[in-house]
Design an enzyme around this catalytic site. Structure first.
Site, PDB file in Angstrom:
ATOM      1  N   GLN A  86      36.734  46.556  57.861  1.00 51.18           N
ATOM      2  CA  GLN A  86      38.102  46.069  57.731  1.00 51.18           C
ATOM      3  C   GLN A  86      38.301  45.437  56.365  1.00 51.18           C
ATOM      4  O   GLN A  86      37.472  44.634  55.939  1.00 51.18           O
ATOM      5  CB  GLN A  86      38.385  45.040  58.836  1.00 51.18           C
ATOM      6  CG  GLN A  86      38.190  45.613  60.227  1.00 51.18           C
ATOM      7  CD  GLN A  86      37.869  44.540  61.241  1.00 51.18           C
ATOM      8  OE1 GLN A  86      36.835  43.893  61.143  1.00 51.18           O
ATOM      9  NE2 GLN A  86      38.737  44.359  62.215  1.00 51.18           N
ATOM     10  N   HIS A  97      34.128  38.709  52.540  1.00 50.22           N
ATOM     11  CA  HIS A  97      32.956  39.327  51.929  1.00 50.22           C
ATOM     12  C   HIS A  97      32.838  40.665  52.642  1.00 50.22           C
ATOM     13  O   HIS A  97      32.812  40.708  53.882  1.00 50.22           O
ATOM     14  CB  HIS A  97      31.719  38.459  52.189  1.00 50.22           C
ATOM     15  CG  HIS A  97      30.467  38.939  51.526  1.00 50.22           C
ATOM     16  ND1 HIS A  97      29.787  38.163  50.606  1.00 50.22           N
ATOM     17  CD2 HIS A  97      29.751  40.084  51.656  1.00 50.22           C
ATOM     18  CE1 HIS A  97      28.705  38.827  50.197  1.00 50.22           C
ATOM     19  NE2 HIS A  97      28.668  39.992  50.836  1.00 50.22           N
ATOM     20  N   HIS A  99      31.962  43.751  54.686  1.00 49.07           N
ATOM     21  CA  HIS A  99      30.962  43.915  55.733  1.00 49.07           C
ATOM     22  C   HIS A  99      31.361  45.046  56.661  1.00 49.07           C
ATOM     23  O   HIS A  99      32.529  45.405  56.768  1.00 49.07           O
ATOM     24  CB  HIS A  99      30.737  42.622  56.518  1.00 49.07           C
ATOM     25  CG  HIS A  99      31.956  42.046  57.160  1.00 49.07           C
ATOM     26  ND1 HIS A  99      32.940  41.382  56.456  1.00 49.07           N
ATOM     27  CD2 HIS A  99      32.342  42.013  58.452  1.00 49.07           C
ATOM     28  CE1 HIS A  99      33.870  40.956  57.283  1.00 49.07           C
ATOM     29  NE2 HIS A  99      33.537  41.346  58.516  1.00 49.07           N
ATOM     30  N   HIS A 101      30.744  46.460  60.642  1.00 53.66           N
ATOM     31  CA  HIS A 101      30.298  46.158  61.996  1.00 53.66           C
ATOM     32  C   HIS A 101      29.618  47.383  62.594  1.00 53.66           C
ATOM     33  O   HIS A 101      30.134  48.502  62.479  1.00 53.66           O
ATOM     34  CB  HIS A 101      31.494  45.808  62.894  1.00 53.66           C
ATOM     35  CG  HIS A 101      32.232  44.591  62.481  1.00 53.66           C
ATOM     36  ND1 HIS A 101      32.021  43.365  63.074  1.00 53.66           N
ATOM     37  CD2 HIS A 101      33.196  44.398  61.547  1.00 53.66           C
ATOM     38  CE1 HIS A 101      32.820  42.472  62.525  1.00 53.66           C
ATOM     39  NE2 HIS A 101      33.538  43.069  61.575  1.00 53.66           N
TER      40      HIS A 101
END
Length: 133
Positions: A86, A97, A99, A101
């Site tokens: 996202q 930051h 990332h 999932h």
């Protein structure tokens, strides 16, 4: 970067259940998991979004995502795995930051991702995007 929880995890200043680390990426368990085994993969260098990262770093992140997804499948035997990234608060990014999932999925879990669009504007949207890719 100070004030960044993921930078603090990378630096070892904040604890996390680390799963994998190499020179450019770190994978660890999410501290508010959607499912058991929900992991996050981050670049060690601070970049706020996927599109802020240089291409070679984005590639390194997704190689780690693949590695973690394979480990989740092997160790936890879920019915499936969702991979989600996202960019921005409106998209649901709650830590600034970059990332990714990696979420183990089961047929009857409570994790819901829904896309309500009908695709009617796809031809025009595709034209606009092709001009910029």
């Amino acid at each position: 970067m100070s004030d960044c929880a993921f930078c603090e995890i990378v630096a070892g200043e904040q604890s996390a259940h680390r799963l994998h680390e190499d020179d450019r990426t770190l994978a660890f368990l999410d501290d508010a998991p959607a499912a058991t085994g929900h992991a996050l993969v981050v670049p060690k260098a601070h970049h706020e979004t996927l599109t802020d990262m240089p291409g070679d770093l984005a590639s390194a992140v997704f190689w780690t995502v693949r590695r973690v997804a394979a480990a989740v499948e092997d160790a936890l035997d879920p019915a499936g795995v969702s991979v989600l990234q996202q960019n921005g608060v409106a998209a649901g990014q709650d830590v600034p930051h970059a990332h990714v999932h990696v979420v183990p999925r089961d047929e009857d879990d409570d994790v819901r991702l829904a896309w309500p669009g009908d695709g009617e504007a796809n031809a025009e949207t595709a034209r606009r995007l092709r001009e910029r890719v």
